[in-house]
Design a protein around this motif. Structure first.
Motif, short mmCIF file in Angstrom:
data_model
loop_
_atom_site.label_atom_id
_atom_site.label_comp_id
_atom_site.label_asym_id
_atom_site.label_seq_id
_atom_site.Cartn_x
_atom_site.Cartn_y
_atom_site.Cartn_z
N PRO A 166 0.84 -1.19 0.00
CA PRO A 166 0.00 0.00 0.00
C PRO A 166 0.88 1.25 0.00
CG PRO A 166 -0.72 -1.55 1.69
CD PRO A 166 0.61 -2.05 1.17
N GLU A 167 0.40 2.34 -0.59
CA GLU A 167 1.21 3.55 -0.69
C GLU A 167 1.69 4.07 0.66
OE1 GLU A 167 0.05 6.74 -3.18
OE2 GLU A 167 -0.44 5.45 -4.90
N PRO A 168 0.86 4.03 1.72
CA PRO A 168 1.38 4.49 3.02
C PRO A 168 2.57 3.65 3.52
CG PRO A 168 -1.01 4.42 3.06
CD PRO A 168 -0.58 3.75 1.79
N GLU A 169 2.55 2.35 3.20
CA GLU A 169 3.66 1.49 3.60
C GLU A 169 4.92 1.80 2.79
OE1 GLU A 169 5.47 -1.51 5.92
OE2 GLU A 169 3.67 -0.28 6.13
N ILE A 170 4.74 2.08 1.50
CA ILE A 170 5.88 2.49 0.67
C ILE A 170 6.48 3.77 1.23
CG2 ILE A 170 6.61 3.25 -1.63
CD1 ILE A 170 4.34 1.57 -2.79
N ALA A 171 5.62 4.72 1.59
CA ALA A 171 6.08 5.99 2.14
C ALA A 171 6.84 5.78 3.44
CB ALA A 171 4.89 6.93 2.36
N ARG A 172 6.38 4.83 4.26
CA ARG A 172 7.06 4.56 5.53
C ARG A 172 8.46 4.00 5.29
NH1 ARG A 172 7.74 0.54 9.45
NH2 ARG A 172 6.88 -1.06 8.07
N VAL A 173 8.58 3.08 4.34
CA VAL A 173 9.89 2.49 4.02
C VAL A 173 10.85 3.57 3.53
CG1 VAL A 173 11.12 0.89 2.52
CG2 VAL A 173 8.94 0.22 3.54
N ILE A 174 10.36 4.42 2.64
CA ILE A 174 11.22 5.46 2.07
C ILE A 174 11.56 6.52 3.13
CG2 ILE A 174 11.40 7.25 0.31
CD1 ILE A 174 11.52 4.27 -0.63
N ALA A 175 10.59 6.86 3.98
CA ALA A 175 10.86 7.85 5.03
C ALA A 175 11.94 7.35 5.98
CB ALA A 175 9.58 8.16 5.80
N GLN A 176 11.95 6.06 6.24
CA GLN A 176 12.92 5.49 7.16
C GLN A 176 14.32 5.42 6.55
OE1 GLN A 176 12.16 4.58 10.31
NE2 GLN A 176 14.22 3.90 10.82
#
Length: 289
Positions: free
Chosen positions: A179-189
Protein backbone atom coordinates in the motif's frame (compact mmCIF):
# COMPACT_ATOMS: atom_id res chain seq x y z
CA UNK A 1 9.48 -19.30 29.12
CA UNK A 2 10.25 -18.32 32.65
CA UNK A 3 7.53 -18.32 35.27
CA UNK A 4 9.29 -16.00 37.64
CA UNK A 5 11.83 -13.24 37.68
CA UNK A 6 15.46 -13.90 36.88
CA UNK A 7 18.49 -11.98 38.00
CA UNK A 8 19.28 -9.29 35.45
CA UNK A 9 22.96 -10.24 35.35
CA UNK A 10 23.86 -13.73 36.53
CA UNK A 11 27.33 -13.65 38.06
CA UNK A 12 27.16 -17.05 39.75
CA UNK A 13 28.93 -19.99 38.04
CA UNK A 14 26.61 -22.76 36.88
CA UNK A 15 27.46 -26.33 37.85
CA UNK A 16 27.07 -28.50 34.78
CA UNK A 17 28.64 -31.69 36.04
CA UNK A 18 31.07 -31.66 33.12
CA UNK A 19 34.81 -31.18 33.58
CA UNK A 20 36.49 -28.09 32.27
CA UNK A 21 37.94 -28.59 28.83
CA UNK A 22 39.33 -26.61 25.91
CA UNK A 23 35.81 -25.54 24.86
CA UNK A 24 34.71 -24.43 28.32
CA UNK A 25 34.35 -20.64 28.69
CA UNK A 26 35.42 -19.41 32.15
CA UNK A 27 32.69 -17.40 33.90
CA UNK A 28 34.85 -14.28 33.97
CA UNK A 29 35.11 -14.38 30.15
CA UNK A 30 31.38 -14.80 29.51
CA UNK A 31 29.91 -11.81 27.63
CA UNK A 32 28.19 -9.28 29.85
CA UNK A 33 24.46 -8.78 29.44
CA UNK A 34 22.48 -5.53 29.47
CA UNK A 35 20.41 -5.26 32.62
CA UNK A 36 17.60 -3.20 31.11
CA UNK A 37 17.19 -5.68 28.24
CA UNK A 38 17.13 -8.59 30.68
CA UNK A 39 14.45 -6.83 32.73
CA UNK A 40 12.30 -6.07 29.69
CA UNK A 41 12.54 -9.71 28.60
CA UNK A 42 11.60 -10.81 32.13
CA UNK A 43 8.44 -8.69 31.87
CA UNK A 44 7.54 -10.15 28.47
CA UNK A 45 8.03 -13.70 29.72
CA UNK A 46 5.89 -13.02 32.80
CA UNK A 47 3.14 -11.61 30.56
CA UNK A 48 3.43 -14.65 28.28
CA UNK A 49 3.06 -17.05 31.21
CA UNK A 50 0.07 -15.21 32.71
CA UNK A 51 -3.48 -16.51 32.26
CA UNK A 52 -4.72 -12.97 31.62
CA UNK A 53 -3.85 -9.32 32.03
CA UNK A 54 -1.53 -8.24 34.84
CA UNK A 55 -1.48 -5.04 36.88
CA UNK A 56 1.67 -2.95 37.25
CA UNK A 57 2.21 -4.04 40.85
CA UNK A 58 1.92 -7.72 39.86
CA UNK A 59 4.49 -7.32 37.11
CA UNK A 60 6.83 -5.36 39.33
CA UNK A 61 6.65 -8.02 42.02
CA UNK A 62 7.14 -10.85 39.54
CA UNK A 63 10.16 -9.17 37.95
CA UNK A 64 11.54 -8.06 41.32
CA UNK A 65 11.55 -4.42 40.24
CA UNK A 66 10.31 -1.27 41.89
CA UNK A 67 7.12 0.10 40.37
CA UNK A 68 8.78 3.14 38.80
CA UNK A 69 11.40 1.10 36.91
CA UNK A 70 8.81 -1.44 35.82
CA UNK A 71 6.49 1.33 34.62
CA UNK A 72 9.22 2.91 32.46
CA UNK A 73 10.11 -0.42 30.90
CA UNK A 74 6.43 -1.16 30.19
CA UNK A 75 5.96 2.27 28.64
CA UNK A 76 8.72 1.45 26.15
CA UNK A 77 7.28 -1.98 25.40
CA UNK A 78 3.79 -0.51 24.89
CA UNK A 79 5.15 2.22 22.61
CA UNK A 80 6.91 -0.38 20.44
CA UNK A 81 3.88 -2.69 20.39
CA UNK A 82 5.43 -5.53 22.39
CA UNK A 83 2.98 -4.97 25.25
CA UNK A 84 -0.50 -3.50 25.41
CA UNK A 85 -2.50 -1.76 28.13
CA UNK A 86 -6.24 -1.77 28.69
CA UNK A 87 -7.94 1.61 28.91
CA UNK A 88 -10.32 0.54 31.69
CA UNK A 89 -8.15 -1.35 34.20
CA UNK A 90 -4.72 -0.07 33.03
CA UNK A 91 -3.43 -3.64 33.23
CA UNK A 92 -0.98 -5.11 30.72
CA UNK A 93 -0.89 -7.91 28.15
CA UNK A 94 1.34 -9.09 25.28
CA UNK A 95 1.19 -6.76 22.29
CA UNK A 96 0.66 -7.51 18.60
CA UNK A 97 4.34 -7.13 17.69
CA UNK A 98 5.02 -10.43 19.43
CA UNK A 99 2.73 -12.17 16.96
CA UNK A 100 4.24 -10.24 14.05
CA UNK A 101 7.75 -11.36 15.00
CA UNK A 102 6.67 -14.95 15.41
CA UNK A 103 4.90 -14.97 12.05
CA UNK A 104 7.89 -13.31 10.37
CA UNK A 105 10.31 -15.85 11.82
CA UNK A 106 8.22 -18.77 10.58
CA UNK A 107 7.87 -17.23 7.13
CA UNK A 108 11.58 -16.52 6.89
CA UNK A 109 12.58 -20.01 7.92
CA UNK A 110 10.12 -21.64 5.55
CA UNK A 111 10.91 -19.23 2.73
CA UNK A 112 14.63 -19.99 2.71
CA UNK A 113 14.08 -23.74 2.93
CA UNK A 114 11.32 -23.91 0.33
CA UNK A 115 12.92 -21.47 -2.10
CA UNK A 116 16.38 -23.01 -2.31
CA UNK A 117 15.60 -25.77 -4.86
CA UNK A 118 13.98 -23.17 -7.13
CA UNK A 119 16.88 -20.77 -6.67
CA UNK A 120 19.25 -23.54 -7.76
CA UNK A 121 17.07 -24.18 -10.81
CA UNK A 122 17.11 -20.47 -11.66
CA UNK A 123 20.88 -20.42 -11.22
CA UNK A 124 21.28 -23.45 -13.51
CA UNK A 125 18.88 -22.04 -16.12
CA UNK A 126 20.31 -18.54 -16.40
CA UNK A 127 23.89 -19.21 -15.19
CA UNK A 128 23.62 -15.79 -13.50
CA UNK A 129 23.79 -14.77 -9.83
CA UNK A 130 20.46 -15.16 -8.06
CA UNK A 131 19.16 -13.67 -4.82
CA UNK A 132 16.32 -14.23 -2.37
CA UNK A 133 15.32 -11.18 -0.31
CA UNK A 134 12.70 -10.02 2.18
CA UNK A 135 11.70 -6.71 3.68
CA UNK A 136 12.23 -6.80 7.45
CA UNK A 137 10.53 -3.72 8.83
CA UNK A 138 11.91 -1.10 6.45
CA UNK A 139 15.19 -2.89 5.70
CA UNK A 140 15.86 -5.03 2.65
CA UNK A 141 17.63 -8.22 3.73
CA UNK A 142 19.23 -10.81 1.42
CA UNK A 143 18.36 -14.30 2.68
CA UNK A 144 20.19 -16.38 0.11
CA UNK A 145 22.53 -15.95 -2.83
CA UNK A 146 23.99 -18.24 -5.48
CA UNK A 147 26.89 -16.96 -7.58
CA UNK A 148 26.99 -16.94 -11.35
CA UNK A 149 28.42 -20.00 -13.07
CA UNK A 150 30.07 -17.85 -15.75
CA UNK A 151 33.68 -16.58 -15.68
CA UNK A 152 32.60 -12.93 -15.79
CA UNK A 153 30.18 -12.34 -12.94
CA UNK A 154 28.84 -9.50 -10.87
CA UNK A 155 30.15 -8.67 -7.42
CA UNK A 156 27.85 -8.41 -4.42
CA UNK A 157 27.28 -5.57 -1.97
CA UNK A 158 24.54 -7.30 0.00
CA UNK A 159 25.64 -5.65 3.22
CA UNK A 160 24.65 -2.27 1.73
CA UNK A 161 21.14 -3.27 0.69
CA UNK A 162 19.30 -2.44 3.91
CA UNK A 163 18.34 1.04 2.65
CA UNK A 164 18.28 0.12 -1.03
CA UNK A 165 14.74 -1.13 -1.63
CA UNK A 166 14.25 1.71 -4.14
CA UNK A 167 17.43 0.85 -6.03
CA UNK A 168 17.32 -2.94 -6.34
CA UNK A 169 15.22 -5.39 -8.32
CA UNK A 170 14.42 -7.44 -5.21
CA UNK A 171 13.39 -4.32 -3.31
CA UNK A 172 11.20 -2.87 -6.06
CA UNK A 173 9.55 -6.25 -6.65
CA UNK A 174 8.31 -6.07 -3.04
CA UNK A 175 7.58 -2.34 -2.84
CA UNK A 176 5.41 -2.40 -5.97
CA UNK A 177 2.71 -4.41 -4.23
CA UNK A 178 2.66 -2.60 -0.89
CA UNK A 179 0.00 0.00 0.00
CA UNK A 180 1.21 3.55 -0.69
CA UNK A 181 1.38 4.49 3.02
CA UNK A 182 3.66 1.49 3.60
CA UNK A 183 5.88 2.49 0.67
CA UNK A 184 6.08 5.99 2.14
CA UNK A 185 7.06 4.56 5.53
CA UNK A 186 9.89 2.49 4.02
CA UNK A 187 11.22 5.46 2.07
CA UNK A 188 10.86 7.85 5.03
CA UNK A 189 12.92 5.49 7.16
CA UNK A 190 15.70 4.72 4.69
CA UNK A 191 15.49 7.67 2.33
CA UNK A 192 16.26 7.61 -1.38
CA UNK A 193 19.97 7.06 -1.09
CA UNK A 194 22.08 7.54 -4.21
CA UNK A 195 24.17 4.49 -5.14
CA UNK A 196 24.98 5.29 -8.78
CA UNK A 197 24.22 8.03 -11.30
CA UNK A 198 21.12 6.03 -12.31
CA UNK A 199 19.56 5.62 -8.85
CA UNK A 200 15.98 6.85 -8.55
CA UNK A 201 16.02 9.89 -6.27
CA UNK A 202 12.41 11.19 -6.26
CA UNK A 203 9.17 9.70 -4.99
CA UNK A 204 7.33 10.51 -8.22
CA UNK A 205 9.92 8.68 -10.32
CA UNK A 206 9.87 5.72 -7.94
CA UNK A 207 6.06 5.46 -8.01
CA UNK A 208 6.11 5.49 -11.82
CA UNK A 209 8.76 2.76 -11.82
CA UNK A 210 6.67 0.66 -9.40
CA UNK A 211 3.65 1.12 -11.68
CA UNK A 212 5.67 -0.46 -14.48
CA UNK A 213 6.62 -3.33 -12.17
CA UNK A 214 2.93 -4.06 -11.57
CA UNK A 215 2.17 -3.85 -15.28
CA UNK A 216 5.09 -5.98 -16.46
CA UNK A 217 5.13 -8.53 -13.63
CA UNK A 218 8.84 -8.04 -12.99
CA UNK A 219 11.13 -5.32 -11.63
CA UNK A 220 14.30 -3.98 -13.18
CA UNK A 221 17.44 -2.51 -11.62
CA UNK A 222 19.23 -0.89 -14.54
CA UNK A 223 22.61 -0.14 -12.93
CA UNK A 224 20.77 1.70 -10.13
CA UNK A 225 22.51 -0.10 -7.25
CA UNK A 226 25.84 -1.09 -8.83
CA UNK A 227 27.34 0.44 -11.93
CA UNK A 228 27.61 -2.12 -14.71
CA UNK A 229 25.09 -4.51 -13.11
CA UNK A 230 21.53 -5.16 -14.30
CA UNK A 231 19.05 -7.16 -12.22
CA UNK A 232 15.57 -8.57 -12.83
CA UNK A 233 13.26 -9.33 -9.88
CA UNK A 234 9.83 -10.80 -9.18
CA UNK A 235 7.66 -11.01 -6.09
CA UNK A 236 6.90 -14.13 -4.05
CA UNK A 237 3.36 -14.40 -2.64
CA UNK A 238 1.70 -16.54 0.00
CA UNK A 239 -1.69 -18.29 -0.02
CA UNK A 240 -3.50 -14.99 0.62
CA UNK A 241 -1.68 -13.17 -2.18
CA UNK A 242 0.48 -11.12 0.19
CA UNK A 243 4.06 -10.48 -0.94
CA UNK A 244 6.49 -12.24 1.40
CA UNK A 245 9.75 -11.79 -0.50
CA UNK A 246 11.32 -11.65 -3.93
CA UNK A 247 13.88 -13.31 -6.18
CA UNK A 248 16.24 -11.78 -8.70
CA UNK A 249 18.78 -12.59 -11.35
CA UNK A 250 21.82 -10.29 -11.68
CA UNK A 251 24.15 -10.00 -14.64
CA UNK A 252 26.85 -7.73 -16.06
CA UNK A 253 25.61 -4.98 -18.36
CA UNK A 254 27.38 -6.71 -21.29
CA UNK A 255 24.99 -9.70 -21.07
CA UNK A 256 21.79 -7.77 -20.30
CA UNK A 257 20.27 -7.64 -23.76
CA UNK A 258 18.78 -9.72 -26.54
CA UNK A 259 17.67 -13.30 -26.05
CA UNK A 260 19.62 -13.73 -22.82
CA UNK A 261 17.82 -10.84 -21.13
CA UNK A 262 14.46 -12.23 -22.21
CA UNK A 263 15.47 -15.65 -20.87
CA UNK A 264 16.43 -14.21 -17.48
CA UNK A 265 13.19 -12.22 -17.20
CA UNK A 266 11.07 -15.28 -17.90
CA UNK A 267 13.13 -17.54 -15.65
CA UNK A 268 12.93 -15.12 -12.71
CA UNK A 269 9.15 -14.80 -13.08
CA UNK A 270 8.78 -18.58 -13.31
CA UNK A 271 10.97 -19.08 -10.25
CA UNK A 272 8.92 -16.62 -8.18
CA UNK A 273 5.69 -18.26 -9.34
CA UNK A 274 6.88 -21.76 -8.42
CA UNK A 275 7.98 -20.64 -4.95
CA UNK A 276 4.65 -18.83 -4.52
CA UNK A 277 2.75 -21.98 -5.45
CA UNK A 278 4.59 -23.84 -2.69
CA UNK A 279 3.10 -21.32 -0.28
CA UNK A 280 -0.39 -21.99 -1.63
CA UNK A 281 -0.68 -19.02 -3.96
CA UNK A 282 -3.46 -19.85 -6.41
CA UNK A 283 -2.16 -17.77 -9.32
CA UNK A 284 -1.02 -19.98 -12.23
CA UNK A 285 2.64 -20.04 -13.16
CA UNK A 286 3.39 -17.67 -16.07
CA UNK A 287 3.96 -19.30 -19.44
CA UNK A 288 6.21 -17.77 -22.07
CA UNK A 289 6.58 -18.37 -25.76
Amino acid sequence: MATGAKSAVNTEPVETGAPDGPDTVPPEKMPRTIQSVERALDILEILADADGELALNELAAGAQLNSSTCHHLLATLVKRGYAGQTSRTRSYFLGPRITDLSDSRLKQFNLSEIAMPELRRLNDTTLESVHLAVLQGTSLVTFAKLDSKLPIRVGSDDGMKADAAHATATGKAILAWLPEPEIARVIAQGGLKRFTDKTILTISELMEDLRLVRRNGYSLDNEEFQAGVVCVGAAIRDHAGAVIGSVSGSMPRMRADGDHMVKVKHAVQDCAARISSRFGNPEPEPTHT
